[in-house]
Design a protein around this motif. Structure first.
Motif, PDB file in Angstrom:
ATOM      1  N   GLU F  65      -9.669  -0.881   7.264  1.00  0.00           N
ATOM      2  CA  GLU F  65      -8.468  -0.045   7.124  1.00  0.00           C
ATOM      3  C   GLU F  65      -8.675   1.301   7.817  1.00  0.00           C
ATOM      4  O   GLU F  65      -7.777   1.804   8.505  1.00  0.00           O
ATOM      5  N   LEU F  68      -8.420   0.698  11.585  1.00  0.00           N
ATOM      6  CA  LEU F  68      -7.064   0.382  12.056  1.00  0.00           C
ATOM      7  C   LEU F  68      -6.150   1.606  11.993  1.00  0.00           C
ATOM      8  O   LEU F  68      -5.339   1.837  12.892  1.00  0.00           O
ATOM      9  N   TRP F  74      -1.125   3.127  15.484  1.00  0.00           N
ATOM     10  CA  TRP F  74      -0.930   2.604  14.133  1.00  0.00           C
ATOM     11  C   TRP F  74       0.478   2.837  13.566  1.00  0.00           C
ATOM     12  O   TRP F  74       1.094   1.902  13.014  1.00  0.00           O
ATOM     13  N   ILE F  79       0.716  -4.927  11.965  1.00  0.00           N
ATOM     14  CA  ILE F  79      -0.652  -5.456  11.968  1.00  0.00           C
ATOM     15  C   ILE F  79      -0.816  -6.502  10.865  1.00  0.00           C
ATOM     16  O   ILE F  79      -0.449  -6.268   9.723  1.00  0.00           O
TER      17      ILE F  79
ATOM     18  N   ALA G  83      -7.014  -9.895   1.768  1.00  0.00           N
ATOM     19  CA  ALA G  83      -7.995  -8.818   1.628  1.00  0.00           C
ATOM     20  C   ALA G  83      -7.291  -7.535   1.217  1.00  0.00           C
ATOM     21  O   ALA G  83      -6.218  -7.223   1.734  1.00  0.00           O
ATOM     22  N   ALA G  85      -7.563  -3.236   0.476  1.00  0.00           N
ATOM     23  CA  ALA G  85      -8.320  -2.005   0.714  1.00  0.00           C
ATOM     24  C   ALA G  85      -8.019  -1.019  -0.409  1.00  0.00           C
ATOM     25  O   ALA G  85      -6.920  -1.014  -0.973  1.00  0.00           O
ATOM     26  N   HIS G  87      -6.792   2.094  -2.299  1.00  0.00           N
ATOM     27  CA  HIS G  87      -5.717   3.038  -1.994  1.00  0.00           C
ATOM     28  C   HIS G  87      -6.262   4.459  -2.171  1.00  0.00           C
ATOM     29  O   HIS G  87      -6.964   4.723  -3.140  1.00  0.00           O
TER      30      HIS G  87
ATOM     31  N   ARG I  45      -4.124  -0.788  -0.836  1.00  0.00           N
ATOM     32  CA  ARG I  45      -3.515  -0.841   0.482  1.00  0.00           C
ATOM     33  C   ARG I  45      -3.683  -2.254   1.044  1.00  0.00           C
ATOM     34  O   ARG I  45      -4.735  -2.882   0.844  1.00  0.00           O
ATOM     35  N   LEU I  46      -2.688  -2.738   1.758  1.00  0.00           N
ATOM     36  CA  LEU I  46      -2.862  -3.963   2.537  1.00  0.00           C
ATOM     37  C   LEU I  46      -3.401  -3.505   3.881  1.00  0.00           C
ATOM     38  O   LEU I  46      -2.705  -2.799   4.623  1.00  0.00           O
ATOM     39  N   PRO I  47      -4.666  -3.810   4.224  1.00  0.00           N
ATOM     40  CA  PRO I  47      -5.287  -3.188   5.400  1.00  0.00           C
ATOM     41  C   PRO I  47      -4.448  -3.348   6.668  1.00  0.00           C
ATOM     42  O   PRO I  47      -3.996  -4.444   6.990  1.00  0.00           O
ATOM     43  N   GLY I  48      -4.229  -2.216   7.362  1.00  0.00           N
ATOM     44  CA  GLY I  48      -3.486  -2.210   8.616  1.00  0.00           C
ATOM     45  C   GLY I  48      -1.988  -2.102   8.447  1.00  0.00           C
ATOM     46  O   GLY I  48      -1.276  -1.851   9.416  1.00  0.00           O
ATOM     47  N   ARG I  49      -1.490  -2.313   7.244  1.00  0.00           N
ATOM     48  CA  ARG I  49      -0.032  -2.316   7.026  1.00  0.00           C
ATOM     49  C   ARG I  49       0.406  -1.024   6.336  1.00  0.00           C
ATOM     50  O   ARG I  49      -0.361  -0.393   5.634  1.00  0.00           O
ATOM     51  N   ASN I  52       1.655  -1.353   0.131  1.00  0.00           N
ATOM     52  CA  ASN I  52       0.649  -1.489  -0.913  1.00  0.00           C
ATOM     53  C   ASN I  52       1.045  -2.604  -1.854  1.00  0.00           C
ATOM     54  O   ASN I  52       2.198  -3.041  -1.882  1.00  0.00           O
TER      55      ASN I  52
END
Lengths: 98, 98, 98, 98, 98, 98, 98, 98, 98, 98
Positions: F65, F68, F74, F79, G83, G85, G87, I45-49, I52
């Motif tokens: 994360e 990215l 970004w 993504i 997956a 990440a 927050h 977090r949803l990585p890269g997005r 959440n």
């Protein structure tokens, strides 16, 4: 041959009101012509949606494309076409009718 | 007119081996006939899949339906048909060629 | 009112051949009755698919449900129903016709 | 190798009219060049849609990418690429032809 | 050229246990050969799924199709192929390396 | 661990040209840094699309994360991340190598 | 790191009743172990469905894959992994707590 | 609170006829109980489909899950649940009624 | 009861920078309050997005709706809610704990 | 007959605030009228979404279309309609009630 054609006109609702009204009026004129020519055979509103679904008749896809792109609303329309084949039972029914 | 036709034959792989081999052999014979008749114009394997994609030519959807249901694999096939219209540029190119 | 009805009969092709043939014969009989009653108004084959698409007319969804479940193929069919509303232009055209 | 390429140009219809016309003219010029080079082999309009579908030939994906990004419409186009493999039957037919 | 290939092998889990074990053993042997030949370059398990995702390298789609259909698991596998083009930055990086 | 990451940058093409060029230049600088750090391991263009697909390596999703969101593109990128697990065969191959 | 994991166990309901009961019993034992180890942190039933959704914690995707394939129900389960990440707000809250 | 619940019972149609009839009879008994208890408030057939859609009322998702899994058809049903919140206008209307 | 809530905030990134920063600051304040009240229990977090995913706890859907619409980002957010039921194993584990 | 109607009003949130407030006020007035007329029977908020779901009653699709297009929010709404048929059990229950 027949085609099932779904026309979504939502994008036309983003035009200024007078431009939209003018477009709708021209669309009606062209629609009546296509109905008179036997190209646009049946059509319905999808309740609640800014879309219609219809049965169109044309010799082939080129003639259908010509009819659809002649619609004033074409540049704003999202159109889905499904080719239809005659059902054997329809053919039999037609054969026995006087 | 032309049609884009995608034929997925995965279900045929659930047949017993000898039945499947017989089906494939009959399918090849019918395929060659349709190629010779100019109905099945071009076709390709989708790499890794038990499916092919092709360009078929027939006067209308009824003639295409007749060709597709004549395939021995038809009862096991999942077939998707997209009607195609001539592109104006293709027409122009053809017109200027000797 | 009218309904757009898509009937996929793929599952019936997994029946033993004689059972399937019997089913198709009974389906044709019931289909002809529904056509004669004006319930099944127009229908077409989707080329290459074991499915048909049709325009059905019934007073309401209850009457349509009764017609659809009366089809011998119903237990094997995957049926999608879309309610259709009269298009204002169709209404106008009907009004001016003699 | 061959690729099935679907190009949706709907976004170009949101450009001002003169900009769009200029783009279409440049697109035609580039299209003719790619046809002359044997890269763009066959293509069709999807009836009713602002999209075309075609068979493209290029040594590999890099050469295809170069051809597609050379299209003036590329920044506005939504392009889907499917890699195609030669079908064994096509190979056999080619082998027996004189 | 490179391809992103997703192979779902769920259907193989419906085989009798000894048949499945034999298949897995033969699959491993073929997999190692393809890795040694530089065709199967990288691959990973999709966690929790009976599927893998990999980077395959082959001159074109025909060669990839040949590699994929050589897998003992091919008749039971659901395979999705995406053609990949070299990224300009990768090319630049390679150019400046000694 | 490895991740499959698909980055669609279509929205960046709606920026004014100089802003977009500046963004692309900064994106390249950051991309080279991530490649040098071994985070961005391999990546490819999806032919015809304003998107790339890559293999990224990071200790966990938090580190990914961070990488990215450090990309200048970004805020304009769409993504999609897929977590990848080591395949047993890759592990065995690595073990027997000198 | 954390993962959102959705496990659909519908296929297990096609097993003979005693085999299924045995499987469920072994699944419970393994589930309790994974909860005790802090791998399976929280999980819920999706009301009406033969599926659960949970938060799993593992160092990386390899460890998660090991945990998921250790489930007796794994060969019958359809598993989707996302997956997650940390927050930033969760991190801040944790930092200020005593 | 209320829930929108869609129950597809297609799989039950693959049971032997007497088993299916017995299941339907038990389902009706349980359905009447849930209607009498005020849990199953309204429900409808989806015309042409082997599915129903209904409004269920339960204190929370646990109580709904208990009601749904008490249905004899549950092991064969595909159930989709959507949580519903009271609409402000409904609340106002209720407040002003005597 | 618990809910799985996915909040996509992409649309907020189209706001002018100072408006967006102000929104984020107010969102953080409200988020901390909801965490303190035990409504927003866990989130990632949803990585890269720009999204959440979280576990929210509320007596019912009305209370959840009230919490979600109290978020300053609500008018710009795309929110998906899934109702969750307690898993029997979680209940058993809770029961045996001191 | 009854219809399940899902109305998504997200697009109305892009109107200037005073225009939107005026629209909401007129929508409420029309909504109350439709409730009083027995057309709009039940409706709910979808928690977290700018959408509602409701049960509407109208003689047929034409009357429903008339009701839906009478909504001030109609030009901004995305509306999905599903026709519903009476369930046999509902009919039986009604029959035995005094």
């Amino acid at each position: 041959m027949d085609f099932l054609v779904r026309i979504d006109t939502s994008d036309a609702y983003e035009l200024p009101l007078d431009e939209r009204n003018d477009l709708i009026e021209r669309e009606r004129v062209r629609g009546r012509e296509l109905m008179a020519e036997g190209v646009l055979r049946h059509f319905w509103r999808l309740p609640g949606r800014r879309a219609n679904i219809g049965i169109w008749t044309a010799p082939d896809a080129d003639a259908l494309e010509e009819a659809l792109t002649s619609l004033p609303i074409w540049p704003y329309a999202d159109i889905e076409v499904t080719a239809l084949a005659t059902h054997p039972m329809t053919r039999q029914m037609a054969a026995v009718r006087p």
